[in-house]
Design an enzyme around this catalytic site. Structure first.
Site, PDB file in Angstrom:
ATOM      1  CG  ASP A 102      33.177  23.320 -10.064  1.00  0.00           C
ATOM      2  OD1 ASP A 102      32.643  23.231  -8.929  1.00  0.00           O
ATOM      3  OD2 ASP A 102      34.399  23.464 -10.225  1.00  0.00           O
ATOM      4  CG  ASP A 103      31.179  26.063  -6.950  1.00  0.00           C
ATOM      5  OD1 ASP A 103      32.097  25.844  -7.757  1.00  0.00           O
ATOM      6  OD2 ASP A 103      31.366  26.227  -5.721  1.00  0.00           O
ATOM      7  CG  ASP A 106      38.324  32.929 -10.121  1.00  0.00           C
ATOM      8  OD1 ASP A 106      38.979  33.606 -10.920  1.00  0.00           O
ATOM      9  OD2 ASP A 106      38.145  33.301  -8.945  1.00  0.00           O
TER      10      ASP A 106
END
Ligand SMILES: O=P(O)(O)OC[C@H]1O[C@H](OP(=O)(O)OP(=O)(O)O)[C@H](O)[C@@H]1O
Ligand SMILES: Nc1nc2[nH]cnc2c(=O)[nH]1
Ligand SMILES: [Mg+2]
Length: 167
Positions: A102-103, A106
């Site tokens: 995934d980028d 968070d």
């Protein structure tokens, strides 16, 4: 003190920077797969994971690439993450040898949901914030929890006023 300018309000990532950081992630993962150092497949978490996953798969010569679609954020507001499309579970099994890409992480809630379906997979993100860092096995750059990361696909080049603007 002036208000912060638009380009100072977050961590802005260019295509070039993303390419370098995703390559650095591939370099870190190279040779660490469970099958003589090899990885079986890449699973990108759509949509943000797709560009980094493509770069990692290219660098590590992994031809089997699948996706898992998770919907959680509506702009910058988070709702309950839901899987709306699964990868080929016959292929990924319990996740052994699978690289989930995934980028960013968070809060970690997206990865929590994804990991539940592939508990043995290796989870890699390009960027990480402290709250979700423990959900990730490998990442490249950490930013503070209150930083919003802007990706190149969400931005456009535009004029900004100089610090000493003309009236
Ligand atoms: O760790 P969390 O707090 O769960 O947040 C991280 C996720 O949020 C973003 O995706 P988003 O849900 O915005 O969807 P997108 O990738 O389709 O843009 C990002 O690409 C991660 O997948
Ligand atoms: N683009 C972007 N999406 C996110 N989703 C959760 N956190 C972030 C962030 O910092 N940037
Ligand atoms: Mg995402």
């Amino acid at each position: 003190m002036q208000d912060r300018l638009p380009h100072e309000k977050g961590f802005h990532v260019s295509w070039d920077q993303l390419h370098r950081d995703a390559r650095a992630l591939a370099w870190r993962l190279d040779g660490h797969g469970p099958d003589n150092g090899n990885w079986k497949a890449v699973v990108a978490i759509t949509r943000g994971g797709m560009a980094p996953a493509m770069i990692v798969a290219r660098e590590l010569d992994i031809r089997t690439v699948d996706t898992i679609s998770v919907k959680s954020y509506n702009h910058q507001t988070q709702a309950d993450p839901k899987v709306i499309k699964f990868p080929d579970m016959a292929l990924v099994g319990d996740g052994t040898g699978v690289l989930i890409v995934d980028d960013l992480v968070d809060t970690g809630r997206t990865l929590e949901v994804v990991r539940a379906h592939m508990p043995k997979a290796h989870v890699a993100t390009v960027y990480a914030k402290p709250q979700g860092r423990n959900q990730v096995d490998s990442f490249i750059t950490e930013v503070s929890q209150d930083t919003w990361i802007f990706f190149p696909w969400d931005m456009a080049l535009q004029y900004v006023q100089p610090y000493r603007g003309v009236d």
